[in-house]
Structures are given as C-alpha cells and as structure tokens.
Design an enzyme around this catalytic site. Structure first.
Site, PDB file in Angstrom:
ATOM      1  N   SER A  61      32.052  33.476  36.386  1.00 30.95           N
ATOM      2  CA  SER A  61      32.787  34.908  35.659  1.00 30.95           C
ATOM      3  C   SER A  61      33.744  35.496  36.904  1.00 30.95           C
ATOM      4  CB  SER A  61      33.606  35.098  34.941  1.00 30.95           C
ATOM      5  OG  SER A  61      33.141  34.798  33.183  1.00 30.95           O
ATOM      6  N   GLN A  62      35.568  35.383  37.216  1.00 25.67           N
ATOM      7  CA  GLN A  62      35.919  36.599  37.866  1.00 25.67           C
ATOM      8  C   GLN A  62      35.320  37.943  37.827  1.00 25.67           C
ATOM      9  OE1 GLN A  62      40.201  36.010  38.477  1.00 25.67           O
ATOM     10  NE2 GLN A  62      40.207  37.836  39.622  1.00 25.67           N
TER      11      GLN A  62
END
Length: 213
Positions: A61-62
């Site tokens: 994920s970011q």
C-alpha cells in the site's frame, strides 16, 4: 546524507503533509524500512508515496494510506491486533512497533512465507503470520482490541466485527472492488457499531478462501 536517507526523509515529509501527525505512528514508519518489503525493479521506488506491485498480483500500500489507517486504528501498547491481508508484511511490521501482539492473515501462501522471512530478518518477534482465509478472521484468538483490513469488502464483514471487543476499533475499506472505496473507522459499542468516514481509497478486494500458490 545518502540517497536512501534523503528519500526516507522525503517520505516522512509526505506523511506529515498528508495529515499523519501521531508521533508514535511516524516513529514506527521511520523505523521500518519499506525497501525491505519491495522486490526487484520496484525497489528503487520503495520510498515513493505510491502503491507498488508485489508477488501474487497484490500490492504494497501507499505509505500515506498505511499511515492514515494506522493512525485511525489508535493502537495502544497492550493491544492485540488482527490484520487481514498481510501482503509483504510492511503494515504488520509497523503495527509491531505499536502493539503487544499482531496476528496477520494472508490467503496466498508464498506471500505469507516471504513476509514471515522478512519479519524474522528484522528481528520482529511479536507478529504471527498465518496463511489463512482472512474473510473468516481468527476466532480462536478473539476478541481483538484492534482489527485492520487491507482489502476492500462490500460491507463491514460481520464475522470480523464479531471478533472485535466492545470498545475496540476496526479500520476497513468498504465498497465495490472496481471502484473507489470508502475507508471506515468502526468502533464497536454496547449499542452497536459506530462509523466514521476517513476518506476514499482503492484496495484489492477481500476474497473468501485461499489463493492459488
């Protein structure tokens, strides 16, 4: 200052710019090197504030989304946490710095094995990685103080909500898997779940059963 150090400082600045203000969360994200959880050609982009591909068609994920979700989860030092969707193990490693014990479930066995290896290399001993169906949760270890779901469900999963203690918090993306989803903070109260909307996100879907591999 090395390139890596400069890149990591830029990432921390990006986290603060995106509203991550909890010093415990920022310290955890500074301590855990995201590059250890990214492989191959994508490793030079490990400190970019962007999601990146990992094995089995999944993503890491970011970082700003990881920070937002972790901050909303409000983990306390004595908490027992359940994570649904281990992936590379990056989020679990951050949670390990904040909680007493983390259980993280991954439906793809190769990802679970890889995450376990990385966590062991980092001497993180309070995370248990299990190759298991995240949609079912981990009822034998319930109730949990906190539950973090890193895959999008069409609605708040009742099986997971039932494993959250009264007063506990779940953070979960909800919505159709091919659209932007809504990130929800769910607090379980005696009167029922209380919902807070945190923003829009995009995650892979929460799928029942084990993955191939």
């Amino acid at each position: 200052m090395t390139f890596d150090a400069e890149a990591r400082m830029r990432l921390l600045f990006a986290l603060r710019s995106n509203g991550i203000t909890d010093e415990r969360v920022l310290n955890a994200m500074e301590k855990i090197d995201r590059a250890r959880f990214v492989r191959g050609v994508f490793q030079p982009r490990a400190y970019d504030d962007t999601p990146l591909p990992i094995e089995c068609g999944q993503t890491i994920s970011q970082p700003s989304v990881v920070g937002m979700m972790t901050q909303a989860l409000d983990v306390r030092p004595r908490d027992k946490v359940l994570e649904i969707g281990c992936g590379s193990g990056y989020q679990a490693a951050i949670l390990s710095q904040l909680a007493r014990r983390v259980y993280t479930l991954e439906r793809y066995k190769p990802l679970a094995r890889s995450a376990q290896t990385t966590l062991q290399q980092l001497d993180i001993s309070n995370v248990t990685v299990l190759a298991a169906d995240g949609a079912v949760g981990l009822p034998e270890q319930a109730p949990f103080d906190r539950i973090l779901v890193t895959a999008a469900a069409e609605d708040v999963p009742p099986a997971l909500l039932a494993q959250l203690r009264i007063g506990g918090i779940m953070v979960v993306p909800v919505g159709q898997s091919d659209h932007v989803q809504t990130l929800l903070k769910v607090t379980r109260t005696e009167a029922g779940p209380d919902y807070t909307t945190l923003g829009e996100v995009r995650f892979v879907p929460l799928v029942e059963g084990m993955g191939d591999g």
